[in-house]
Design an enzyme around this catalytic site. Structure first.
Site, PDB file in Angstrom:
ATOM      1  N   LYS A  71      48.492  69.538  47.838  1.00 41.99           N
ATOM      2  CA  LYS A  71      47.485  68.603  48.352  1.00 41.99           C
ATOM      3  C   LYS A  71      46.393  69.291  49.181  1.00 41.99           C
ATOM      4  O   LYS A  71      45.250  68.883  49.165  1.00 41.99           O
ATOM      5  CB  LYS A  71      48.154  67.509  49.180  1.00 41.99           C
ATOM      6  CG  LYS A  71      48.915  66.492  48.337  1.00 41.99           C
ATOM      7  CD  LYS A  71      49.406  65.339  49.180  1.00 41.99           C
ATOM      8  CE  LYS A  71      50.125  64.328  48.311  1.00 41.99           C
ATOM      9  NZ  LYS A  71      50.561  63.148  49.045  1.00 41.99           N
ATOM     10  N   ASP A 107      46.040  58.248  50.277  1.00 45.51           N
ATOM     11  CA  ASP A 107      47.311  58.018  50.975  1.00 45.51           C
ATOM     12  C   ASP A 107      47.140  57.166  52.252  1.00 45.51           C
ATOM     13  O   ASP A 107      47.918  56.244  52.496  1.00 45.51           O
ATOM     14  CB  ASP A 107      47.965  59.357  51.362  1.00 45.51           C
ATOM     15  CG  ASP A 107      48.659  60.019  50.181  1.00 45.51           C
ATOM     16  OD1 ASP A 107      49.111  59.307  49.265  1.00 45.51           O
ATOM     17  OD2 ASP A 107      48.756  61.268  50.173  1.00 45.51           O
ATOM     18  N   GLY A 134      53.465  66.317  59.763  1.00 54.12           N
ATOM     19  CA  GLY A 134      53.175  67.061  58.528  1.00 54.12           C
ATOM     20  C   GLY A 134      52.085  66.372  57.723  1.00 54.12           C
ATOM     21  O   GLY A 134      51.286  65.592  58.265  1.00 54.12           O
ATOM     22  N   LEU A 226      58.453  56.035  55.841  1.00 55.43           N
ATOM     23  CA  LEU A 226      57.665  56.427  54.655  1.00 55.43           C
ATOM     24  C   LEU A 226      58.556  56.746  53.458  1.00 55.43           C
ATOM     25  O   LEU A 226      58.096  56.796  52.321  1.00 55.43           O
ATOM     26  CB  LEU A 226      56.785  57.642  54.967  1.00 55.43           C
ATOM     27  CG  LEU A 226      55.713  57.488  56.034  1.00 55.43           C
ATOM     28  CD1 LEU A 226      54.764  58.686  55.992  1.00 55.43           C
ATOM     29  CD2 LEU A 226      54.902  56.213  55.859  1.00 55.43           C
TER      30      LEU A 226
HETATM   31  P1  NAP Z   1      56.335  67.565  55.884  1.00 54.57           P
HETATM   32  O1  NAP Z   1      54.967  68.098  55.611  1.00 54.57           O
HETATM   33  O2  NAP Z   1      57.543  68.439  55.798  1.00 54.57           O
HETATM   34  O3  NAP Z   1      56.257  66.926  57.339  1.00 54.57           O
HETATM   35  C1  NAP Z   1      57.345  66.450  58.049  1.00 54.57           C
HETATM   36  C2  NAP Z   1      57.176  66.886  59.510  1.00 54.57           C
HETATM   37  O4  NAP Z   1      58.184  66.289  60.291  1.00 54.57           O
HETATM   38  C3  NAP Z   1      57.306  68.404  59.685  1.00 54.57           C
HETATM   39  O5  NAP Z   1      56.338  68.846  60.577  1.00 54.57           O
HETATM   40  C4  NAP Z   1      58.710  68.525  60.253  1.00 54.57           C
HETATM   41  O6  NAP Z   1      58.890  69.700  61.013  1.00 54.57           O
HETATM   42  C5  NAP Z   1      58.782  67.303  61.117  1.00 54.57           C
HETATM   43  N1  NAP Z   1      60.123  66.901  61.484  1.00 54.57           N
HETATM   44  C6  NAP Z   1      61.268  67.051  60.793  1.00 54.57           C
HETATM   45  N2  NAP Z   1      62.291  66.500  61.476  1.00 54.57           N
HETATM   46  C7  NAP Z   1      61.794  65.979  62.617  1.00 54.57           C
HETATM   47  C8  NAP Z   1      62.344  65.294  63.731  1.00 54.57           C
HETATM   48  N3  NAP Z   1      63.633  65.037  63.849  1.00 54.57           N
HETATM   49  N4  NAP Z   1      61.517  64.909  64.731  1.00 54.57           N
HETATM   50  C9  NAP Z   1      60.212  65.179  64.659  1.00 54.57           C
HETATM   51  N5  NAP Z   1      59.630  65.854  63.633  1.00 54.57           N
HETATM   52  C10 NAP Z   1      60.401  66.240  62.627  1.00 54.57           C
HETATM   53  O7  NAP Z   1      56.636  66.316  54.943  1.00 54.57           O
HETATM   54  P2  NAP Z   1      55.586  65.235  54.408  1.00 54.57           P
HETATM   55  O8  NAP Z   1      55.062  65.672  53.109  1.00 54.57           O
HETATM   56  O9  NAP Z   1      54.640  64.922  55.510  1.00 54.57           O
HETATM   57  O10 NAP Z   1      56.550  64.013  54.096  1.00 54.57           O
HETATM   58  C11 NAP Z   1      57.219  63.317  55.134  1.00 54.57           C
HETATM   59  C12 NAP Z   1      57.972  62.129  54.549  1.00 54.57           C
HETATM   60  O11 NAP Z   1      57.064  61.172  54.045  1.00 54.57           O
HETATM   61  C13 NAP Z   1      58.899  62.495  53.386  1.00 54.57           C
HETATM   62  O12 NAP Z   1      60.084  61.763  53.511  1.00 54.57           O
HETATM   63  C14 NAP Z   1      58.138  62.049  52.172  1.00 54.57           C
HETATM   64  O13 NAP Z   1      58.986  61.692  51.111  1.00 54.57           O
HETATM   65  C15 NAP Z   1      57.425  60.813  52.728  1.00 54.57           C
HETATM   66  N6  NAP Z   1      56.206  60.496  51.986  1.00 54.57           N
HETATM   67  C16 NAP Z   1      56.104  59.239  51.459  1.00 54.57           C
HETATM   68  C17 NAP Z   1      54.965  58.866  50.783  1.00 54.57           C
HETATM   69  C18 NAP Z   1      54.858  57.487  50.202  1.00 54.57           C
HETATM   70  O14 NAP Z   1      53.968  57.236  49.382  1.00 54.57           O
HETATM   71  N7  NAP Z   1      55.695  56.563  50.609  1.00 54.57           N
HETATM   72  C19 NAP Z   1      53.908  59.788  50.630  1.00 54.57           C
HETATM   73  C20 NAP Z   1      54.028  61.061  51.181  1.00 54.57           C
HETATM   74  C21 NAP Z   1      55.197  61.405  51.869  1.00 54.57           C
HETATM   75  P3  NAP Z   1      59.411  71.016  60.231  1.00 54.57           P
HETATM   76  O15 NAP Z   1      58.321  71.389  59.273  1.00 54.57           O
HETATM   77  O16 NAP Z   1      59.622  72.002  61.315  1.00 54.57           O
HETATM   78  O17 NAP Z   1      60.687  70.625  59.530  1.00 54.57           O
END
Ligand code: NAP
Length: 287
Positions: A71, A107, A134, A226
């Site tokens: 992305k 998004d 993230g 999410l």
């Molecule tokens: P990402 O880039 O890995 O971001 C997640 C962030 O959360 C990272 O910075 C991570 O840190 C942090 N994190 C992990 N555990 C945590 C905790 N206990 N407390 C606070 N922060 C924490 O992932 P993403 O792409 O943003 O996706 C996040 C979620 O959204 C996923 O479950 C994905 O499936 C969902 N999503 C849904 C949609 C939809 O259309 N519904 C679209 C996009 C994403 P670290 O990197 O250090 O682990």
């Protein structure tokens, strides 16, 4: 479905993309509206990303969605980007127009639409807490800031990530208060919040811990996870148990897709049809 020399091709670029629900959602919508379009998955390895994007106009592809891990990376190969994509520094939809690649990010708007339609929740002047800073959090927080929320509080395991997202929003969008907090400051923020959003992957696996201490939840919160698979995470079960309103991520997936559909076809997306296709496809993936 008819496929002939006039069929317009759209698709999804990512890697890996084995479990995507997007082909089912879009192809059902094309069929319903009798549009001669086809949505295909394009698993593209990182070393081929540039060539794959260059090939889109050459192959007369109408557009693509972009998913993990590209992305952010696709930005450098695009000819033009929308305001949302520029602000989010991420693109989830590309339109090929006159051989030029135009990047969009649906998004954030998709998330906001799911709040309004799925929970009749208008985010204007509301206080929001987002766990995780993230890519998804960036799109959602910018979407909410543009929608006129009063305050956004961000928390991430890596404090710097929350801090840098908070300052990016504060710098680019006026009239919204943005803060990054550490765990000890979270309780107060959640007590005062109208909506709590899980934007971490915690909850996707059955043995994942909760992204927040459930004692902090209260019945006046809308809790939005999410994650959509599973459809009810432990966080949503806890929130439901104490009487809070809940939403999972399926609405965000649906409405970001609907917006992409309109960008490619110029037609209004058949939301009900797409929602049904998503539900059915999820069922087959779970069983
Ligand atoms: P990402 O880039 O890995 O971001 C997640 C962030 O959360 C990272 O910075 C991570 O840190 C942090 N994190 C992990 N555990 C945590 C905790 N206990 N407390 C606070 N922060 C924490 O992932 P993403 O792409 O943003 O996706 C996040 C979620 O959204 C996923 O479950 C994905 O499936 C969902 N999503 C849904 C949609 C939809 O259309 N519904 C679209 C996009 C994403 P670290 O990197 O250090 O682990």
């Amino acid at each position: 479905m008819k496929i002939d020399g006039e069929t317009k091709v759209v698709g999804l670029i990512g890697y890996p993309i084995g479990h995507t629900l997007s082909p089912a959602m879009h192809n059902r919508a094309f069929e319903y509206l009798d549009l001669n379009y086809l949505y295909l998955p394009f698993p593209v390895k990182e070393s081929n990303l540039k060539e794959a994007l260059r090939a889109l106009p050459a192959l007369s592809v109408v557009g693509v969605n972009v998913t993990l891990p590209y992305k952010e990376r696709v930005l450098e190969y695009l000819d033009e980007v929308s305001e949302e994509a520029e602000l989010t520094q991420a693109v989830n939809t590309i339109l090929v127009k006159d051989s030029r690649l135009i990047g969009y990010n649906t998004d954030g708007k998709g998330f906001v639409t799911s709040l309004k339609k799925g929970a009749e929740f208008n985010p204007r002047d509301k206080k929001v807490v987002i766990i995780g800073a993230g890519g998804a959090s960036r799109a959602v927080s910018i979407g909410l800031a543009k929608e006129g929320v009063e305050k956004i509080t961000l928390i991430d395991i890596v404090f710097n990530k929350a801090q840098s997202l908070a300052s990016h929003i504060a710098k680019n969008i006026s009239k919204v208060e943005v803060a990054a907090v550490k765990e000890e400051g979270l309780g107060k923020e959640v007590r005062e919040a109208d909506i709590l959003i899980n934007a971490t992957p915690l909850g996707m696996k059955p043995d994942d811990s909760l992204p927040i201490d459930p004692k902090l939840l209260h019945p006046n919160l809308l809790v939005y996870d999410l994650i959509y698979n599973p459809s009810k995470t432990k966080l949503l079960s806890e929130a439901e148990r104490i009487g809070a309103k809940t939403l999972n991520g399926i609405g965000m997936l649906l409405y970001q897709g609907a917006l992409a559909f309109t960008i490619w076809t110029g037609r209004e997306a058949p939301i009900e049809v797409m929602a049904r296709a998503l539900k059915e496809e999820l069922k087959t993936q779970v069983s």
